[in-house]
Every structure is written in structure tokens, then in C-alpha cells.
Scaffold this active site. Structure first.
Site, PDB file in Angstrom:
ATOM      1  N   GLY A  11     -11.991   5.104 -14.544  1.00 43.86           N
ATOM      2  CA  GLY A  11     -13.253   5.454 -14.692  1.00 43.86           C
ATOM      3  C   GLY A  11     -14.175   4.159 -15.613  1.00 43.86           C
ATOM      4  N   ARG A  72      -9.032   5.295  -8.768  1.00 47.71           N
ATOM      5  CA  ARG A  72      -7.967   5.686  -9.498  1.00 47.71           C
ATOM      6  C   ARG A  72      -6.904   5.670  -8.525  1.00 47.71           C
ATOM      7  NH1 ARG A  72      -9.623   7.568 -14.226  1.00 47.71           N
ATOM      8  NH2 ARG A  72     -11.498   8.500 -14.456  1.00 47.71           N
ATOM      9  N   CYS A  73      -5.696   5.038  -8.774  1.00 47.22           N
ATOM     10  CA  CYS A  73      -4.583   4.756  -7.276  1.00 47.22           C
ATOM     11  C   CYS A  73      -3.395   5.193  -7.581  1.00 47.22           C
ATOM     12  CB  CYS A  73      -4.714   3.408  -7.149  1.00 47.22           C
ATOM     13  SG  CYS A  73      -3.609   2.927  -5.940  1.00 47.22           S
ATOM     14  N   ASP A 103      -6.374   3.608 -20.598  1.00 51.85           N
ATOM     15  CA  ASP A 103      -5.068   3.715 -20.583  1.00 51.85           C
ATOM     16  C   ASP A 103      -4.253   3.847 -19.317  1.00 51.85           C
ATOM     17  OD1 ASP A 103      -5.837   6.204 -20.113  1.00 51.85           O
ATOM     18  OD2 ASP A 103      -4.553   7.163 -21.759  1.00 51.85           O
ATOM     19  N   THR A 125     -13.439   1.800 -21.593  1.00 49.50           N
ATOM     20  CA  THR A 125     -13.591   3.090 -21.417  1.00 49.50           C
ATOM     21  C   THR A 125     -14.713   3.732 -22.370  1.00 49.50           C
ATOM     22  OG1 THR A 125     -12.442   5.327 -21.651  1.00 49.50           O
ATOM     23  CG2 THR A 125     -11.433   3.494 -22.876  1.00 49.50           C
ATOM     24  N   ASP A 127     -14.299   6.436 -23.555  1.00 48.26           N
ATOM     25  CA  ASP A 127     -13.508   7.351 -24.523  1.00 48.26           C
ATOM     26  C   ASP A 127     -13.245   7.056 -25.499  1.00 48.26           C
ATOM     27  OD1 ASP A 127     -13.616   8.945 -22.140  1.00 48.26           O
ATOM     28  OD2 ASP A 127     -11.890   9.290 -21.633  1.00 48.26           O
ATOM     29  N   ASP A 129     -10.485   5.472 -26.579  1.00 50.13           N
ATOM     30  CA  ASP A 129      -9.252   6.229 -26.913  1.00 50.13           C
ATOM     31  C   ASP A 129      -8.047   5.175 -26.756  1.00 50.13           C
ATOM     32  OD1 ASP A 129      -9.461   6.001 -24.271  1.00 50.13           O
ATOM     33  OD2 ASP A 129      -8.358   7.907 -23.693  1.00 50.13           O
ATOM     34  N   ARG A 171     -12.204  13.071 -22.137  1.00 46.63           N
ATOM     35  CA  ARG A 171     -10.868  13.468 -21.668  1.00 46.63           C
ATOM     36  C   ARG A 171     -10.289  14.290 -22.924  1.00 46.63           C
ATOM     37  NH1 ARG A 171      -8.483  11.858 -16.840  1.00 46.63           N
ATOM     38  NH2 ARG A 171      -9.572   9.641 -17.098  1.00 46.63           N
ATOM     39  N   ALA A 186     -25.422  17.503 -35.901  1.00 48.27           N
ATOM     40  CA  ALA A 186     -25.158  18.680 -35.346  1.00 48.27           C
ATOM     41  C   ALA A 186     -24.436  19.558 -36.357  1.00 48.27           C
ATOM     42  CB  ALA A 186     -24.048  18.425 -34.298  1.00 48.27           C
ATOM     43  N   ILE A 250     -23.396  11.438 -16.413  1.00 42.89           N
ATOM     44  CA  ILE A 250     -24.602  10.596 -17.100  1.00 42.89           C
ATOM     45  C   ILE A 250     -24.191   9.690 -18.067  1.00 42.89           C
ATOM     46  CG2 ILE A 250     -25.332  12.249 -18.737  1.00 42.89           C
ATOM     47  CD1 ILE A 250     -28.166  11.597 -17.871  1.00 42.89           C
TER      48      ILE A 250
END
Ligand code: F6P
Length: 319
Positions: A11, A72-73, A103, A125, A127, A129, A171, A186, A250
Site C-alpha cells: 500500500g 502487491r506481488c 511489513d 505505511t 498504519d 505498525d 488493517r 472522540a 482517501i
């Protein structure tokens, strides 16, 4: 080292272009040639490889996405795919590779190193992460995109006195949800790294209504489940008018923030320094604002958890 390659994979994330630029410029600064590998590992296998010059990376530092494209492969997960990739690298005389991605991309880099090809991972990324770094390239931009979206949703939530459930990406990771939820005040943040109690969430919403609270914002990380499902459960249990927004892709686009551009520039340049020093099979990162590097096997064997102190703080502030 006279010639290196660079690719982006998995991504995309805002700031990848700034990282590519740093790799190319830092290498050329040290009289090293750089080859850009297009479409990630798929392009590596297919030999979609072109020499890059100083000008190849002009006017990209402020652009989202990746000028090298990404993919992505599945084939690269096989030994055969990896050997095809190494054959291409050798054909082009490339002696070291910088892989910018998350990762999944690092697993490809790990395999290349295990086959004897020097590879350095740069964490890119949204994320956030990846173990071994406090921040990944793209996280700050995505965070600000989410904050901007929540601010806008809050306006209409207030006008209509509704409950909003907002599903954010990540993810299996809750960083985007936690940081955006904390930044936006929030009422509830639901992340995969922490247990949640639906009765408690509903009780809190009901108590808020009793004391005159007219709207609520609930952030759900995609790793926990569907925001749409959460919205339905909440509206059934509380009887409040509830709307759901799935922010989706987005969050992956847009011009990188200053923080991401600087981080990407530092990490991309560090990856080249490490190749020059003869390092291989490591990932670069930033910890306590210091550039660091870690063994890729160690990085991939660890799970990275959100900052649970931050999670507790978000709960304390949303009573
Ligand atoms: O890893 C980045 C990410 O945006 C995740 O947050 C999300 O789960 C996934 O990629 C989506 O992938 P794709 O763009 O392939 O649908």
C-alpha cells in the site's frame, strides 16, 4: 558499492516520493548510480528497471503516492519469484536494494537478504505498525487527513444531533484510530489491541444522552470489524439516529505533511548510508527522534503494539 536500486511496494503512503528522492539524491551525492524499480516486486521480476538521475526526482517531494508505482506481488513470495528478481538485479549490475513499504514489503526484503542480496527496509505505511520505529512514513499525513474528516463530520453531527461511527484504516493496527480519536476528542475509540465491552460503550452513550449530550463520535479501527455493523448495533441498542462513515482510501492520498517529508528524507538517506557501510538485512527507523536500524528478522518476528498509555489517556479524557 557502485550501483543501487530502489522500489516501493504494498500500500502506498504519503511521503514515499520524498523517501525515493532522498535515496536517489544521497546515492548520487556519493557517486553511486541509482536504478528505479517500477511496480514493486512485480516490476523487479519483470525487469521494469530504469536509471534515475538527479532530475528524475525533481518536483516530487510534495506529492502523495509513489512515482515508482506499487503493487502487491504473490509471485515474490515463492523462491522462484525471488530468484527471478535477483537475476534481474544482477543483470542490471545492482549491488544493493532499498525497499520502501510495510511489513509485507519487508518480508520480500528479508528473503532477498537471505538469498545473499543486500537489502535495507524503509518503513512506509499509513498504519504505523512496524516494530523498530516510532513512526512510519505516511502516518502523520493520514492522521491529519482523518482529523480533517472527523472535524467535518463533527459539524454535521452537532447540527443533526446524531451519533457517528467512523471506520478508519489500519488493517490490524489501531494507531490511526487511537491518535485521530484522541486528537478529535472522540467519545469512544475501538482498536484491535484493546478489549472493548459493547454494553459499557452503550451505557456511556446513554449516560451522555441523559446529561444532555446531543451527538457522539465513535472511531472504529478497521481491524476490529465493520463500522457499518457497529453503527447498526449502536442504533439498535440506544435508539439514537446513527450514521456511519467508512473513510477508506482517501486516507492513503494527499500531499505529505512536513513531518512526513522530513522523516522520509532522513530515513531514505540513512538507508543509503547503511548500504555504503556494508550493512544488509536491516530496517531503518526513528526512535526518540534518533535514527536507528534493526535486524530485519528481529523486526518481523515482533508484533508492534499501540501505545497503551495513550489509549488509557484517551479513555480518561472521554469520561
Ligand atoms: O497497509 C495500508 C492499508 O491502507 C491498510 O490500512 C488497509 O487495510 C490496506 O492497506 C488496504 O489495502 P488495499 O489498498 O490493497 O485495499
Amino acid at each position: 558499492m557502485k550501483r543501487i536500486g530502489v522500489l516501493t511496494s504494498g500500500g502506498d503512503s504519503p511521503g514515499m516520493n520524498a523517501a525515493i528522492r532522498a535515496v536517489v539524491r544521497k546515492a548520487i551525492y556519493h557517486d553511486i548510480e541509482v536504478y528505479g524499480i517500477y511496480y514493486g516486486y512485480s516490476g523487479l521480476i519483470a525487469g521494469e528497471i530504469k536509471k534515475m538521475e538527479l532530475g528524475s526526482v525533481g518536483d516530487i517531494i510534495h506529492r502523495g503516492g509513489t512515482m515508482l508505482y506499487t503493487a502487491r506481488c504473490e509471485e515474490f513470495k515463492t523462491l522462484e519469484g525471488q530468484m527471478k528478481g535477483i537475476a534481474q538485479l544482477k543483470k542490471f549490475g545492482i549491488e544493493g536494494l532499498v525497499v520502501i513499504g510495510g511489513d509485507g514489503s519487508f518480508r520480500g526484503a528479508q528473503k532477498l537478504t537471505a538469498q545473499g542480496f543486500p537489502t535495507i527496509g524503509v518503513p512506509g505505511t499509513i498504519d504505523n505498525d512496524i516494530p523498530g520505529t516510532d513512526f512510519t512514513i505516511g502516518f502523520d499525513t493520514a492522521l491529519n487527513t482523518v482529523i480533517d474528516a472527523i472535524d467535518k463530520i463533527r459539524d454535521t453531527a452537532t447540527s443533526h444531533e446524531r451519533t457517528y461511527v467512523i471506520e478508519v484504516m489500519g488493517r490490524d493496527a489501531g494507531d490511526l484510530a487511537l491518535w485521530s480519536g484522541l486528537a478529535d476528542g472522540a467519545e469512544t475509540i475501538i482498536i484491535p489491541e484493546a478489549d472493548y465491552d459493547m454494553d459499557e460503550i452503550i451505557g456511556r452513550l446513554n449516560r451522555g444522552q441523559e446529561r444532555g449530550k446531543k451527538h457522539s463520535i465513535i472511531i472504529v479501527a478497521e481491524g476490529v470489524g465493520s463500522g457499518i455493523e457497529f453503527g447498526k448495533r449502536i442504533s439498535d441498542a440506544t435508539g439514537t439516529e446513527t450514521r456511519v462513515t467508512v473513510l477508506g482510501h482517501i486516507q492513503r492520498g494527499g500531499s505529505p505533511t512536513g513531518m512526513d517529508r522530513v522523516l522520509a528524507s532522513r530515513l531514505g538517506a540513512k538507508a543509503v548510508d547503511l548500504l555504503i557501510e556494508g550493512k544488509a538485512g536491516v530496517t531503518v527507523g526513528i526512535q526518540k527522534n534518533e535514527l536507528v536500524y534493526h535486524d530485519i528478522d528481529e523486526v518481523l518476528s515482533k508484533g508492534r503494539c499501540v501505545d497503551l498509555d495513550l489509549y488509557r489517556l484517551s479513555q480518561e479524557l472521554s469520561i
